[in-house]
Structures are given as C-alpha cells and as structure tokens.
Design a protein around this motif. Structure first.
Motif, PDB file in Angstrom:
ATOM      1  N   LYS A   1     -64.587 -66.524   3.771  1.00  0.00           N
ATOM      2  CA  LYS A   1     -63.940 -67.197   4.900  1.00  0.00           C
ATOM      3  C   LYS A   1     -62.779 -68.054   4.410  1.00  0.00           C
ATOM      4  CE  LYS A   1     -64.895 -70.860   8.323  1.00  0.00           C
ATOM      5  NZ  LYS A   1     -65.934 -71.693   8.958  1.00  0.00           N
ATOM      6  N   GLU A   2     -62.994 -68.775   3.326  1.00  0.00           N
ATOM      7  CA  GLU A   2     -61.947 -69.654   2.790  1.00  0.00           C
ATOM      8  C   GLU A   2     -60.727 -68.859   2.338  1.00  0.00           C
ATOM      9  OE1 GLU A   2     -65.678 -71.713   3.006  1.00  0.00           O
ATOM     10  OE2 GLU A   2     -65.176 -69.823   2.032  1.00  0.00           O
ATOM     11  N   ALA A   3     -60.968 -67.714   1.692  1.00  0.00           N
ATOM     12  CA  ALA A   3     -59.855 -66.874   1.246  1.00  0.00           C
ATOM     13  C   ALA A   3     -59.077 -66.338   2.436  1.00  0.00           C
ATOM     14  CB  ALA A   3     -60.380 -65.714   0.397  1.00  0.00           C
ATOM     15  N   PHE A   4     -59.801 -65.978   3.495  1.00  0.00           N
ATOM     16  CA  PHE A   4     -59.128 -65.495   4.701  1.00  0.00           C
ATOM     17  C   PHE A   4     -58.265 -66.596   5.309  1.00  0.00           C
ATOM     18  CE2 PHE A   4     -58.795 -65.414   9.269  1.00  0.00           C
ATOM     19  CZ  PHE A   4     -58.202 -64.176   9.479  1.00  0.00           C
ATOM     20  N   VAL A   5     -58.827 -67.803   5.439  1.00  0.00           N
ATOM     21  CA  VAL A   5     -58.101 -68.903   6.075  1.00  0.00           C
ATOM     22  C   VAL A   5     -56.852 -69.249   5.274  1.00  0.00           C
ATOM     23  CG1 VAL A   5     -58.216 -71.352   6.704  1.00  0.00           C
ATOM     24  CG2 VAL A   5     -60.104 -69.830   7.276  1.00  0.00           C
ATOM     25  N   LYS A   6     -56.954 -69.256   3.967  1.00  0.00           N
ATOM     26  CA  LYS A   6     -55.787 -69.524   3.120  1.00  0.00           C
ATOM     27  C   LYS A   6     -54.693 -68.489   3.384  1.00  0.00           C
ATOM     28  CE  LYS A   6     -54.409 -70.265  -1.710  1.00  0.00           C
ATOM     29  NZ  LYS A   6     -53.359 -69.242  -1.809  1.00  0.00           N
ATOM     30  N   GLU A   7     -55.057 -67.240   3.458  1.00  0.00           N
ATOM     31  CA  GLU A   7     -54.066 -66.192   3.710  1.00  0.00           C
ATOM     32  C   GLU A   7     -53.486 -66.319   5.115  1.00  0.00           C
ATOM     33  OE1 GLU A   7     -53.618 -61.344   3.270  1.00  0.00           O
ATOM     34  OE2 GLU A   7     -55.171 -62.414   2.140  1.00  0.00           O
ATOM     35  N   ALA A   8     -54.335 -66.693   6.073  1.00  0.00           N
ATOM     36  CA  ALA A   8     -53.862 -66.878   7.449  1.00  0.00           C
ATOM     37  C   ALA A   8     -52.854 -68.022   7.529  1.00  0.00           C
ATOM     38  CB  ALA A   8     -55.045 -67.146   8.378  1.00  0.00           C
ATOM     39  N   ILE A   9     -53.133 -69.119   6.820  1.00  0.00           N
ATOM     40  CA  ILE A   9     -52.195 -70.251   6.776  1.00  0.00           C
ATOM     41  C   ILE A   9     -50.843 -69.801   6.215  1.00  0.00           C
ATOM     42  CG2 ILE A   9     -51.687 -72.456   5.635  1.00  0.00           C
ATOM     43  CD1 ILE A   9     -54.746 -72.995   5.670  1.00  0.00           C
ATOM     44  N   GLU A  10     -50.882 -69.074   5.124  1.00  0.00           N
ATOM     45  CA  GLU A  10     -49.640 -68.624   4.484  1.00  0.00           C
ATOM     46  C   GLU A  10     -48.866 -67.667   5.396  1.00  0.00           C
ATOM     47  OE1 GLU A  10     -51.337 -67.139   0.879  1.00  0.00           O
ATOM     48  OE2 GLU A  10     -51.117 -69.050  -0.180  1.00  0.00           O
ATOM     49  N   TYR A  11     -49.576 -66.790   6.069  1.00  0.00           N
ATOM     50  CA  TYR A  11     -48.928 -65.841   6.993  1.00  0.00           C
ATOM     51  C   TYR A  11     -48.279 -66.600   8.154  1.00  0.00           C
ATOM     52  CZ  TYR A  11     -48.342 -61.822  10.106  1.00  0.00           C
ATOM     53  OH  TYR A  11     -47.811 -60.851  10.934  1.00  0.00           O
ATOM     54  N   TYR A  12     -49.034 -67.525   8.737  1.00  0.00           N
ATOM     55  CA  TYR A  12     -48.545 -68.308   9.878  1.00  0.00           C
ATOM     56  C   TYR A  12     -47.311 -69.109   9.489  1.00  0.00           C
ATOM     57  CZ  TYR A  12     -48.651 -71.901  13.566  1.00  0.00           C
ATOM     58  OH  TYR A  12     -48.325 -72.759  14.591  1.00  0.00           O
ATOM     59  N   ASN A  13     -47.370 -69.749   8.327  1.00  0.00           N
ATOM     60  CA  ASN A  13     -46.232 -70.574   7.917  1.00  0.00           C
ATOM     61  C   ASN A  13     -45.009 -69.729   7.601  1.00  0.00           C
ATOM     62  OD1 ASN A  13     -45.343 -73.365   7.314  1.00  0.00           O
ATOM     63  ND2 ASN A  13     -44.898 -72.449   5.325  1.00  0.00           N
ATOM     64  N   SER A  14     -45.215 -68.565   7.045  1.00  0.00           N
ATOM     65  CA  SER A  14     -44.091 -67.673   6.774  1.00  0.00           C
ATOM     66  C   SER A  14     -43.373 -67.293   8.063  1.00  0.00           C
ATOM     67  CB  SER A  14     -44.600 -66.419   6.057  1.00  0.00           C
ATOM     68  OG  SER A  14     -43.547 -65.511   5.834  1.00  0.00           O
ATOM     69  N   ALA A  15     -44.151 -67.042   9.119  1.00  0.00           N
ATOM     70  CA  ALA A  15     -43.551 -66.705  10.419  1.00  0.00           C
ATOM     71  C   ALA A  15     -42.770 -67.884  10.982  1.00  0.00           C
ATOM     72  CB  ALA A  15     -44.640 -66.264  11.395  1.00  0.00           C
ATOM     73  N   ILE A  16     -43.304 -69.092  10.825  1.00  0.00           N
ATOM     74  CA  ILE A  16     -42.606 -70.290  11.297  1.00  0.00           C
ATOM     75  C   ILE A  16     -41.283 -70.463  10.556  1.00  0.00           C
ATOM     76  CG2 ILE A  16     -42.652 -72.820  11.340  1.00  0.00           C
ATOM     77  CD1 ILE A  16     -45.608 -72.681  11.908  1.00  0.00           C
ATOM     78  N   LEU A  17     -41.323 -70.327   9.246  1.00  0.00           N
ATOM     79  CA  LEU A  17     -40.097 -70.502   8.459  1.00  0.00           C
ATOM     80  C   LEU A  17     -39.032 -69.475   8.828  1.00  0.00           C
ATOM     81  CD1 LEU A  17     -41.525 -71.392   4.935  1.00  0.00           C
ATOM     82  CD2 LEU A  17     -40.321 -72.908   6.521  1.00  0.00           C
ATOM     83  N   GLN A  18     -39.451 -68.289   9.170  1.00  0.00           N
ATOM     84  CA  GLN A  18     -38.487 -67.271   9.611  1.00  0.00           C
ATOM     85  C   GLN A  18     -37.803 -67.712  10.901  1.00  0.00           C
ATOM     86  OE1 GLN A  18     -40.080 -63.283   9.834  1.00  0.00           O
ATOM     87  NE2 GLN A  18     -38.362 -62.544  11.048  1.00  0.00           N
ATOM     88  N   LYS A  19     -38.593 -68.263  11.833  1.00  0.00           N
ATOM     89  CA  LYS A  19     -38.031 -68.745  13.100  1.00  0.00           C
ATOM     90  C   LYS A  19     -37.101 -69.937  12.870  1.00  0.00           C
ATOM     91  CE  LYS A  19     -40.208 -65.942  15.931  1.00  0.00           C
ATOM     92  NZ  LYS A  19     -39.456 -64.916  16.706  1.00  0.00           N
ATOM     93  N   ILE A  20     -37.498 -70.835  11.969  1.00  0.00           N
ATOM     94  CA  ILE A  20     -36.666 -72.005  11.678  1.00  0.00           C
ATOM     95  C   ILE A  20     -35.345 -71.567  11.040  1.00  0.00           C
ATOM     96  CG2 ILE A  20     -36.487 -74.150  10.363  1.00  0.00           C
ATOM     97  CD1 ILE A  20     -39.517 -74.403  10.535  1.00  0.00           C
ATOM     98  N   ASP A  21     -35.423 -70.589  10.154  1.00  0.00           N
ATOM     99  CA  ASP A  21     -34.206 -70.096   9.512  1.00  0.00           C
ATOM    100  C   ASP A  21     -33.256 -69.478  10.539  1.00  0.00           C
ATOM    101  OD1 ASP A  21     -32.794 -69.658   6.969  1.00  0.00           O
ATOM    102  OD2 ASP A  21     -33.034 -67.540   7.440  1.00  0.00           O
ATOM    103  N   GLU A  22     -33.822 -68.817  11.551  1.00  0.00           N
ATOM    104  CA  GLU A  22     -32.995 -68.260  12.627  1.00  0.00           C
ATOM    105  C   GLU A  22     -32.290 -69.380  13.396  1.00  0.00           C
ATOM    106  OE1 GLU A  22     -35.611 -65.863  14.993  1.00  0.00           O
ATOM    107  OE2 GLU A  22     -35.905 -64.376  13.405  1.00  0.00           O
ATOM    108  N   ILE A  23     -33.006 -70.481  13.647  1.00  0.00           N
ATOM    109  CA  ILE A  23     -32.387 -71.628  14.311  1.00  0.00           C
ATOM    110  C   ILE A  23     -31.269 -72.192  13.443  1.00  0.00           C
ATOM    111  CG2 ILE A  23     -32.763 -74.001  15.129  1.00  0.00           C
ATOM    112  CD1 ILE A  23     -35.674 -73.153  15.765  1.00  0.00           C
ATOM    113  N   ASP A  24     -31.544 -72.300  12.150  1.00  0.00           N
ATOM    114  CA  ASP A  24     -30.565 -72.874  11.219  1.00  0.00           C
ATOM    115  C   ASP A  24     -29.261 -72.068  11.213  1.00  0.00           C
ATOM    116  OD1 ASP A  24     -29.895 -74.828   9.205  1.00  0.00           O
ATOM    117  OD2 ASP A  24     -30.121 -73.242   7.712  1.00  0.00           O
ATOM    118  N   LYS A  25     -29.360 -70.773  11.392  1.00  0.00           N
ATOM    119  CA  LYS A  25     -28.183 -69.906  11.361  1.00  0.00           C
ATOM    120  C   LYS A  25     -27.542 -69.709  12.738  1.00  0.00           C
ATOM    121  CE  LYS A  25     -29.905 -67.353   7.357  1.00  0.00           C
ATOM    122  NZ  LYS A  25     -30.538 -66.100   6.892  1.00  0.00           N
TER     123      LYS A  25
END
Length: 195
Positions: free
Chosen positions: A48-72
C-alpha cells in the motif's frame, strides 16, 4: 495486451485518496473499483505504501505540467497566479464536495502513521511554490501587485491559506470558500494594482 493498466489503477487510487485520505484508503477498496483480484495489485505494487508513493509522484507530475502550461501562457504574472488557483478550484469543486487534494489528505493522515510521506509531499508542494514565487517577484517588479513583502513570504501565505479554503470547502460542502479566496483573499493579500 494486459488486462489491468498500471496508469488506470493509479488514477483510480488517486480518486480514493482524494476522498478518503491515507487512513481511509484500502487496497480492497481499490481492487473493487478496479474490478481486479488482489494478486494483480501485487504484480504492480509491492505494498500500500509503495502504491501511495507512486500515486503522489504521478499526481504531482500532472500538476507541474499544468503549472508549466500556465507559466508559458500569454498572461501577466498576476493572471498566472490567479489562474493557478482558478484551475485548482475547478478540480476540487466537483459538485459533491468530496474531493480534496490527495497530498493534503495523505500528509494529514500520515502524521498519525509516522510521517511516512511528509518529506516527499513537502518537496512536491515546494515545487509548486517555485512558480508562484517567480510570478510574485515579477508582479512586484512590474507594479501588478503593491505588496512588496518578500516574495517567498507571500508565496507561503497564499499557498498555505488556499489549503485551508479547500478543507473548508469540503466540510462546509460549498464552493464559497474557494470563490472567496479568488475574489477577496488573493487580491487583498497581494494588493492587486488597479492598473
């Protein structure tokens, strides 16, 4: 073609974490929404912990992509700050007020579980703040905002208080806290210029 898709499992898990946090999240619930046997889960994730860690990383990667789109985007820096939070509002205010930031939910719960993910989540939140601080710096330099307090300080104020608005939205079952944040709190704290 594999019957079960790793990305789809992660996305379903993120939805559960948004609603129930780390403590409420269980592998059995995930198996049910994915219509997947327990053995298949462990083919992808060791715990469960390994899954949650990967889910956090996936979620944050998606957020950063959206933020980068705003930045540009062709927006001024105050508009970029505002758009950051407007987009977040659209994500959280889903009509049922069940969704919250999975990272807020997880880190709150993980305090009781021994701070399992606090360092990772802090690092991820800080990666969002890098953009906000940059936009605030430029907005100060160009006169878009009048508050000349240190940009790092203002970044913490507007980012951390937004988390409070999201929590209020959820327990009040109303998008009013999110609307008030954009309409009142943000321009008041940053002292938005009328020009």
């Amino acid at each position: 073609m594999a019957k079960y898709n790793r990305e789809q499992i992660i996305l379903k898990g993120i939805e559960l974490l948004q609603q129930e946090g780390f403590v409420g999240f269980g592998i059995l619930k995930l198996l049910k929404v994915c219509n997947m046997p327990k053995g298949s889960f462990y083919n992808f994730f060791e715990s469960k912990e390994a899954f949650v860690k990967e889910a956090i990383e996936y979620y944050n990667s998606a957020i950063l992509q959206k933020i980068d789109e705003i930045d540009k985007a062709p927006l001024n820096e105050y508009q970029k700050i505002e758009t950051f939070f407007i987009n977040a509002n659209k994500f959280f205010a889903d009509g049922e007020y069940k969704k919250s930031c999975p990272m807020i939910n997880i880190t709150t719960d993980s305090i009781m579980e021994g701070n399992l993910f606090s360092d990772l989540i802090t690092q991820n939140f800080n990666s969002h703040k890098v953009y906000l601080q940059k936009w605030i710096n430029i907005a100060q330099e160009t006169g878009l905002i009048k508050n000349l307090s240190p940009a790092a300080e203002l970044t913490h104020i507007i980012y951390d208080n937004y988390h409070g608005a999201v929590i209020r939205m959820k327990y009040e079952k109303s998008d009013t806290p999110l609307e008030n944040y954009i309409k009142n709190f943000l321009p008041m704290v940053l002292q938005k210029s009328d020009n």
